[in-house]
Design a protein around this motif. Structure first.
Motif, short mmCIF file in Angstrom:
data_model
loop_
_atom_site.label_atom_id
_atom_site.label_comp_id
_atom_site.label_asym_id
_atom_site.label_seq_id
_atom_site.Cartn_x
_atom_site.Cartn_y
_atom_site.Cartn_z
N ASN A 2 20.49 3.09 -4.51
CA ASN A 2 21.43 2.15 -5.09
C ASN A 2 20.96 1.77 -6.51
O ASN A 2 20.28 0.77 -6.72
N ILE A 3 21.35 2.59 -7.47
CA ILE A 3 20.93 2.41 -8.86
C ILE A 3 21.46 1.10 -9.43
O ILE A 3 20.75 0.41 -10.17
N GLU A 4 22.69 0.73 -9.07
CA GLU A 4 23.26 -0.51 -9.60
C GLU A 4 22.43 -1.72 -9.18
O GLU A 4 22.21 -2.64 -9.98
N PHE A 5 21.96 -1.72 -7.93
CA PHE A 5 21.14 -2.83 -7.44
C PHE A 5 19.82 -2.89 -8.20
O PHE A 5 19.40 -3.96 -8.66
N GLU A 7 19.16 -1.66 -11.14
CA GLU A 7 19.44 -2.04 -12.53
C GLU A 7 19.69 -3.55 -12.66
O GLU A 7 19.20 -4.19 -13.58
N SER A 8 20.42 -4.11 -11.71
CA SER A 8 20.70 -5.55 -11.79
C SER A 8 19.41 -6.36 -11.62
O SER A 8 19.21 -7.37 -12.32
N LYS A 9 18.54 -5.94 -10.73
CA LYS A 9 17.28 -6.67 -10.53
C LYS A 9 16.37 -6.55 -11.76
O LYS A 9 15.74 -7.52 -12.18
N LEU A 10 16.31 -5.35 -12.34
CA LEU A 10 15.50 -5.18 -13.54
C LEU A 10 16.09 -5.99 -14.71
O LEU A 10 15.34 -6.56 -15.50
N ASN A 11 17.41 -6.07 -14.79
CA ASN A 11 18.04 -6.88 -15.83
C ASN A 11 17.73 -8.36 -15.65
O ASN A 11 17.56 -9.08 -16.64
N GLU A 12 17.64 -8.81 -14.40
CA GLU A 12 17.25 -10.20 -14.14
C GLU A 12 15.84 -10.46 -14.65
O GLU A 12 15.58 -11.51 -15.26
N ILE A 13 14.95 -9.53 -14.40
CA ILE A 13 13.57 -9.67 -14.86
C ILE A 13 13.52 -9.68 -16.38
O ILE A 13 12.81 -10.49 -16.99
N VAL A 14 14.29 -8.81 -17.01
CA VAL A 14 14.32 -8.75 -18.48
C VAL A 14 14.85 -10.07 -19.05
O VAL A 14 14.31 -10.57 -20.05
N LYS A 15 15.85 -10.66 -18.42
CA LYS A 15 16.37 -11.95 -18.89
C LYS A 15 15.29 -13.02 -18.81
O LYS A 15 15.17 -13.86 -19.71
N GLU A 16 14.49 -13.00 -17.74
CA GLU A 16 13.39 -13.96 -17.62
C GLU A 16 12.34 -13.73 -18.70
O GLU A 16 11.81 -14.68 -19.27
N LEU A 17 12.06 -12.46 -18.98
CA LEU A 17 11.13 -12.15 -20.06
C LEU A 17 11.65 -12.66 -21.40
O LEU A 17 10.88 -13.19 -22.20
N GLU A 18 12.94 -12.50 -21.63
CA GLU A 18 13.53 -12.97 -22.88
C GLU A 18 13.44 -14.50 -23.00
O GLU A 18 13.21 -15.03 -24.08
N LYS A 19 13.57 -15.20 -21.87
CA LYS A 19 13.39 -16.65 -21.89
C LYS A 19 11.96 -17.00 -22.27
O LYS A 19 11.73 -17.93 -23.04
N GLU A 20 11.00 -16.26 -21.69
CA GLU A 20 9.60 -16.50 -22.03
C GLU A 20 9.34 -16.23 -23.51
O GLU A 20 8.59 -16.97 -24.16
N VAL A 21 9.94 -15.18 -24.04
CA VAL A 21 9.79 -14.86 -25.46
C VAL A 21 10.31 -16.02 -26.31
O VAL A 21 9.65 -16.45 -27.26
N MET A 22 11.46 -16.53 -25.96
CA MET A 22 12.02 -17.65 -26.72
C MET A 22 11.13 -18.88 -26.63
O MET A 22 10.95 -19.59 -27.62
N ASP A 23 10.55 -19.12 -25.46
CA ASP A 23 9.62 -20.25 -25.32
C ASP A 23 8.42 -20.09 -26.24
O ASP A 23 7.99 -21.05 -26.88
N LEU A 53 13.63 2.17 -15.65
CA LEU A 53 15.04 2.28 -15.28
C LEU A 53 15.63 3.60 -15.75
O LEU A 53 16.34 4.27 -14.99
N GLU A 54 15.30 4.02 -16.95
CA GLU A 54 15.79 5.31 -17.45
C GLU A 54 15.28 6.45 -16.58
O GLU A 54 16.01 7.39 -16.27
N SER A 55 14.02 6.37 -16.16
CA SER A 55 13.44 7.41 -15.30
C SER A 55 14.11 7.44 -13.94
O SER A 55 14.41 8.51 -13.41
N ILE A 56 14.36 6.27 -13.38
CA ILE A 56 15.04 6.19 -12.07
C ILE A 56 16.43 6.80 -12.17
O ILE A 56 16.84 7.57 -11.29
N LYS A 57 17.15 6.48 -13.22
CA LYS A 57 18.50 7.04 -13.40
C LYS A 57 18.44 8.56 -13.54
O LYS A 57 19.27 9.27 -12.98
#
Length: 69
Positions: A2-5, A7-23, A53-57
Motif C-alpha cells: 500500500n504505497i499510498e499509506f 507515502e501518507s505516513k512519511l508525509n506526516e513525518i516530514v510535516k513534523e520535521l518541518e515544524k521542528e525546522v521552523m522552531d 519513498l522514491e525507492s519504495i515506489k
C-alpha cells in the motif's frame, strides 16, 4: 504493497520535521552556528525519507512490471 499509506505516513513525518525546522529558525537564542547544528540532522532526515519513498515506489513499480510479464 500500500504505497499510498506509506507515502501518507512519511508525509506526516516530514510535516513534523518541518515544524521542528521552523522552531529552530524562530529560536532567537541560537546563533548561526547553533542553528546550523540543529538543522543538519533535520535536513538529512528529510532527505533520507524522501529517498526511501522514491525507492519504495520504484521497487513497487518494478514488481508490478514483473508480474505483468
Amino acid at each position: 504493497m500500500n504505497i499510498e499509506f506509506i507515502e501518507s505516513k512519511l508525509n506526516e513525518i516530514v510535516k513534523e520535521l518541518e515544524k521542528e525546522v521552523m522552531d529552530v529558525l524562530m529560536d532567537e537564542s541560537l546563533d548561526k552556528k547553533q542553528t546550523n547544528l540543529h538543522m543538519k540532522p533535520l535536513t538529512s532526515t528529510k532527505k533520507i525519507l524522501t529517498n526511501a519513498l522514491e525507492s519504495i515506489k520504484m521497487v513497487d513499480r518494478l514488481g508490478r512490471e514483473e508480474l505483468e510479464k
